[in-house]
Design a protein around this motif. Structure first.
Motif, PDB file in Angstrom:
ATOM      1  N   UNK A 167       0.783  -1.226   0.000  1.00  0.00           N
ATOM      2  CA  UNK A 167       0.000   0.000   0.000  1.00  0.00           C
ATOM      3  C   UNK A 167       0.821   1.286   0.000  1.00  0.00           C
ATOM      4  N   UNK A 168       2.152   1.181   0.052  1.00  0.00           N
ATOM      5  CA  UNK A 168       2.977   2.388  -0.072  1.00  0.00           C
ATOM      6  C   UNK A 168       4.078   2.250  -1.106  1.00  0.00           C
TER       7      UNK A 168
ATOM      8  N   UNK B 165       0.109   6.887 -11.510  1.00  0.00           N
ATOM      9  CA  UNK B 165      -0.138   7.369 -10.149  1.00  0.00           C
ATOM     10  C   UNK B 165      -1.628   7.358  -9.830  1.00  0.00           C
ATOM     11  N   UNK B 166      -2.460   7.723 -10.814  1.00  0.00           N
ATOM     12  CA  UNK B 166      -3.915   7.696 -10.623  1.00  0.00           C
ATOM     13  C   UNK B 166      -4.398   6.262 -10.412  1.00  0.00           C
ATOM     14  N   UNK B 167      -3.896   5.341 -11.230  1.00  0.00           N
ATOM     15  CA  UNK B 167      -4.301   3.933 -11.127  1.00  0.00           C
ATOM     16  C   UNK B 167      -3.902   3.357  -9.770  1.00  0.00           C
ATOM     17  N   UNK B 168      -2.677   3.636  -9.351  1.00  0.00           N
ATOM     18  CA  UNK B 168      -2.197   3.149  -8.054  1.00  0.00           C
ATOM     19  C   UNK B 168      -3.032   3.735  -6.922  1.00  0.00           C
ATOM     20  N   UNK B 169      -3.343   5.027  -7.019  1.00  0.00           N
ATOM     21  CA  UNK B 169      -4.166   5.666  -5.996  1.00  0.00           C
ATOM     22  C   UNK B 169      -5.548   5.050  -5.899  1.00  0.00           C
TER      23      UNK B 169
ATOM     24  N   UNK C 173       3.157  -1.918   6.005  1.00  0.00           N
ATOM     25  CA  UNK C 173       3.318  -0.768   5.124  1.00  0.00           C
ATOM     26  C   UNK C 173       4.702  -0.150   5.303  1.00  0.00           C
ATOM     27  N   UNK C 174       5.182  -0.141   6.550  1.00  0.00           N
ATOM     28  CA  UNK C 174       6.515   0.388   6.818  1.00  0.00           C
ATOM     29  C   UNK C 174       7.607  -0.440   6.181  1.00  0.00           C
ATOM     30  N   UNK C 175       7.449  -1.767   6.220  1.00  0.00           N
ATOM     31  CA  UNK C 175       8.425  -2.646   5.565  1.00  0.00           C
ATOM     32  C   UNK C 175       8.473  -2.347   4.069  1.00  0.00           C
ATOM     33  N   UNK C 176       7.292  -2.166   3.469  1.00  0.00           N
ATOM     34  CA  UNK C 176       7.247  -1.823   2.052  1.00  0.00           C
ATOM     35  C   UNK C 176       7.928  -0.498   1.765  1.00  0.00           C
TER      36      UNK C 176
ATOM     37  N   UNK D  18       3.878  12.237   4.019  1.00  0.00           N
ATOM     38  CA  UNK D  18       4.242  12.300   2.607  1.00  0.00           C
ATOM     39  C   UNK D  18       5.119  13.510   2.310  1.00  0.00           C
ATOM     40  N   UNK D  19       5.003  14.562   3.120  1.00  0.00           N
ATOM     41  CA  UNK D  19       5.920  15.688   2.983  1.00  0.00           C
ATOM     42  C   UNK D  19       7.349  15.283   3.306  1.00  0.00           C
ATOM     43  N   UNK D  20       7.526  14.564   4.424  1.00  0.00           N
ATOM     44  CA  UNK D  20       8.858  14.079   4.793  1.00  0.00           C
ATOM     45  C   UNK D  20       9.368  13.083   3.752  1.00  0.00           C
TER      46      UNK D  20
END
Length: 388
Positions: free
Chosen positions: A17-18, A100-104, A137-140, A216-218
């Motif tokens: 998911x990320x 990016x749209x498809x992934x979102x 998600x963090x592992x990804x 997402x900013x970081x």
């Protein structure tokens, strides 16, 4: 045994998911140079999926009604794999935006439905399972941050598209474990809707959006900030990986602790204080303080994401209601969160300094703290942290 398999399912699906977003930041410099982009244009590649995760999450209810939760997740894993793999073949800017749209879209549907699954199979262990969800998600993210730049030695399109393999694996595992399940009745889904009239839900939306925008900013601008401070791109990518690893660890630890000790408000204030302290460290040019700042922000944001995921589960009574609360929070929240990196990209182009994103971080985190201190916060403190 069934529940152990469900833990595996949650982990392997959440792992994806990320990846489509976190693989971009280490390669921003290469993509900018190759495609001749400015900071605003390149910021869209991480912001568009996040905004789409918000806008398209409104379709969760309809898709769940049409084909059911389990088939919806399987279908979206396929879409996620195709969108990610397309980056290997089509590597111009327009194609990257479309991917990016498809992934979102895929992530927008999978996220709330996975929360519904957690509510159904683990109603008394939501903190633990949200921890599994978050650490996966963090592992990804950590894998994408660590290996994308190395994979770019072959080409940056390969470095972006290779992660589609994991979505395919997740689809196979999902099909094997879930098998044929009973689809929720259309009547029950039709009779429910987003809790739009509940102030509690809108507070959760703001919390989710602001913490998402900070993350997402970081993720988007930390590497560029460190490069501006004199680090090589390879060193800066390693520090981004440190941030992701710390964030990953505490995204598991904090919700587990919340299942046993302390109320939600206390943990939000602790994490917020650490983020503000970390941002202060990043405003310096001292190596020790810079590393300390990265760790502190990772700790704080590591706590904020699972808290944002837990709040709608605590407010809901059953799996369907959980998917609707989560769908609303993520819909509006990701729209807010996705706009923040875009605005940061514009600000960086105007002020010619990546420090501007740190000042915005202070504003966003202060907003969360003020929202938390006011009134009764996001939940009734009398309600147990496990949703009982």
């Amino acid at each position: 045994m069934k529940n152990k398999k469900m833990v595996l399912v949650v982990f392997i699906v959440a792992l994806n998911l990320r990846l489509g977003i976190s693989s971009i930041p280490p390669l921003i410099g290469l993509i900018k140079q190759d495609l001749q982009l400015n900071n605003f244009q390149v910021s869209l590649l991480t912001s568009i999926p996040v905004i789409c995760m918000g806008v398209m999450a409104f379709g969760v209810k309809r898709m769940q009604q049409q084909i059911g939760r389990d088939r919806s997740i399987l279908f979206c894993l396929f879409i996620l794999a195709m969108g990610t793999a397309s980056r290997i073949i089509f590597s111009n800017y327009l194609s990257l935006v479309i991917s990016a749209v498809v992934i979102g879209f895929a992530i927008a549907i999978i996220g709330p439905l996975l929360s519904s699954l957690i509510k159904e199979y683990f109603p008394r262990q939501t903190g633990l399972l949200i921890g599994v969800y978050s650490i996966s998600m963090g592992v990804g993210s950590a894998a994408a941050s660590r290996f994308s730049l190395s994979l770019a030695d072959y080409s940056w399109p390969i470095a972006l598209g290779i992660w589609s393999v994991l979505a395919i694996v997740a689809g196979v595992v999902w099909s094997f474990v879930m098998g044929k399940k009973t689809i929720q009745s259309s009547a029950s889904i039709t009779s429910s809707g987003f809790p739009l009239k509940k102030l509690q839900a809108w507070k959760m939306v703001l919390f989710f959006g602001l913490q998402s925008g900070m993350f997402y900013g970081v993720s988007t601008w930390l590497v560029e900030l460190l490069v501006q401070k004199g680090f090589s791109r390879g060193e800066a990518s390693q520090y981004l990986t440190i941030f992701v690893i710390v964030q990953m660890i505490f995204s598991f630890v904090i919700p587990v602790l919340m299942d046993h000790w302390g109320n939600t408000r206390r943990w939000i204030l602790i994490c917020g204080g650490l983020i503000l302290l970390g941002v202060g460290c990043l405003l310096t040019n001292t190596l020790f303080l810079l590393i300390s700042g990265i760790v502190l922000i990772g700790f704080g944001l590591g706590g904020y994401f699972p808290i944002a995921m837990l709040l709608p589960l605590q407010a809901s009574e059953d799996p369907l209601e959980a998917s609707l609360w989560t769908g609303m929070v993520q819909s509006f929240g990701y729209i807010v969160g996705g706009l923040i990196p875009i605005l940061l990209g514009i600000a960086v182009d105007i002020f010619r300094s990546f420090n501007v994103f740190l000042y915005v971080m202070i504003i966003l985190c202060s907003g969360i703290l003020l929202l938390t201190i006011q009134g009764r916060g996001y939940e009734n403190d009398e309600k147990s942290q496990s949703g009982e």
